[in-house]
Design an enzyme around this catalytic site. Structure first.
Site, PDB file in Angstrom:
ATOM      1  CG  LEU A 238      -2.470  -0.949   1.557  1.00 44.14           C
ATOM      2  CD1 LEU A 238      -2.942  -1.029   2.805  1.00 44.14           C
ATOM      3  CD2 LEU A 238      -3.362  -0.591  -0.347  1.00 44.14           C
ATOM      4  CG  ASP A 239       0.403   4.332  -2.984  1.00 44.34           C
ATOM      5  OD1 ASP A 239       1.267   3.593  -3.650  1.00 44.34           O
ATOM      6  OD2 ASP A 239      -0.296   4.742  -3.804  1.00 44.34           O
ATOM      7  NE  ARG A 240       5.780   7.789   5.362  1.00 43.54           N
ATOM      8  CZ  ARG A 240       6.741   9.058   5.319  1.00 43.54           C
ATOM      9  NH1 ARG A 240       7.738   8.951   4.462  1.00 43.54           N
ATOM     10  NH2 ARG A 240       7.610   9.341   6.869  1.00 43.54           N
TER      11      ARG A 240
END
Length: 415
Positions: A238-240
């Site tokens: 997942l993106d940050r």
């Protein structure tokens, strides 16, 4: 052994420094004892006394402290046994001064659950960290690596209980030395866990792994918090700034099975995104190809481009909150920043997106006391459905919206 060599070795040792003045010719001329002196030292009891059984047959000599200046040697004559004892102690002290580096040894590694199903080349790259990849493949081709005493090629997949022979290779420092100085152990809300999988609810602002200027992420923190877990790997990422369901594998068999489902699009991943702008269709399919590039500042970015990777996202309208819209995004492919770039391409960027969003709007929403207001990107992985890779049972996971996202929606609704 010649007498002169014995004398020189004894004389040159560190414990007996050379006298301040040394006339080499005079020194050695006076140093050699007479035959009578040697006999007297070898048999001090009487000239005809025989040495004890096992005693050294090498004649030695007495030294006088005042004459030769050897402060560590007694003024009286010393026996052969005493000389041997002194020389042995000197040898031990010299060995302690220099500790040779341990040479690499052959290793026999038994394959456990964490490595079963892995290719032998990837297994060796993990076991021999710091060894060039070309060298790993060379020892594979040459047959120095054996599995159950037999040769294998690089494509061989390990089975539980296999015995892998790893030849002597110099490896880099241990992984602990390469790890960040401090990785704090952390726990995250657990949505599902068994012997094979672990699903957690990742908060926004936390990277899933270290790298790109980030010292550590969720995976490193969980490994620190679960030291008894020998194998723990990310199934997906997942993106940050994205929150929600993050799935991890606790066995290699589970990881391989989940990747198989991802490749064949058998995993159902759904996200909730709040976008700025009007969304007219109840359902819309976006198939714009995505191209990855790096900016002049070295940051990774993605844009829609004809020669990019094929990408597919299905968007469904959940709620209209003018001038915002709450959407559900279903990923058919898993490209980097796919949902964010597709929505920006449609003219409805995600609220709070600092890479592809409306920067002016984001700044106004992040002001202290702003209503509506939000200080993060509104993208949340809320549902995940798949088949258990080992037990072959259906799994359905859901993660509720974080409080800050729910609060933003309530402000838009006027609650």
């Amino acid at each position: 052994m010649e007498f002169g060599l014995i004398a020189k070795k004894f004389y040159n040792h560190r414990l007996y420094p050379r006298p301040a003045r040394c006339d080499r010719s005079g020194l050695w001329a006076n140093f050699l004892p007479t035959l009578r002196d040697v006999r007297a030292l070898a048999a001090p009891g009487s000239p005809d006394e025989q040495p004890a059984r096992g005693a050294s047959k090498i004649p030695f000599w007495g030294m006088h402290r005042q004459r030769w200046g050897f402060g560590m040697i007694p003024a009286t004559a010393i026996s052969v046994g005493q000389i041997i004892f002194i020389m042995n102690e000197l040898g031990k002290s010299r060995q302690k001064m220099v500790v040779p580096a341990s040479a690499p040894q052959v290793r026999l590694v038994e394959v456990d659950d964490g490595s079963a199903g892995q290719r032998i080349d990837n297994f060796l790259l993990r076991e021999c960290k710091g060894v060039p990849k070309s060298h790993v493949y060379r020892i594979l081709r040459s047959g120095e690596v054996r599995v159950n005493k037999g040769r294998v090629d690089a494509a061989y997949r390990l089975a539980l209980g296999d015995i892998v022979r790893i030849p002597p290779v110099r490896v880099a420092a241990s992984a602990a030395d390469d790890a960040p100085a401090h990785v704090p152990a952390a726990t995250f809300p657990v949505l599902f866990e068994d012997d094979y999988l672990l699903a957690v609810d990742k908060p926004a602002g936390v990277a899933v792994h270290g790298g790109s200027g980030v010292s550590f992420g969720v995976i490193e923190q969980l490994r620190r918090a679960m030291p008894q877990q020998k194998f723990l790997e990310l199934v997906h990422r997942l993106d940050r700034e994205t929150s929600g369901i993050l799935l991890l594998a606790k066995k290699r068999a589970a990881l391989v099975g989940m990747h198989e489902q991802i490749r064949h699009n058998r995993m159902d991943k759904r996200y909730l995104a709040c976008v700025s702008g009007a969304w007219r269709e109840r359902q819309r399919s976006v198939k714009a190809p995505l191209y990855k590039y790096v900016t002049a500042q070295g940051e990774r970015r993605v844009r829609v481009q004809e020669d990019g990777q094929a990408s597919h996202t299905v968007f469904r309208m959940v709620e209209t909150l003018p001038p915002y819209t709450l959407l559900e995004a279903e990923l058919k492919t898993g490209r980097t920043h796919q949902i964010r770039v597709h929505l920006a391409h449609c003219g409805t960027p995600i609220v709070g997106d600092d890479k592809y969003g409306d920067f002016t709007l984001n700044k106004s929403l992040a002001r202290p006391g702003a209503k509506p207001g939000i200080k993060r990107m509104f993208l949340h992985a809320w549902r995940l459905r798949f088949t258990h890779p080992v037990l072959d049972t259906p799994i359905a996971l859901e993660a509720a919206l974080p409080p800050e996202c729910e609060q933003f929606l309530n402000q838009l609704r006027g609650a």
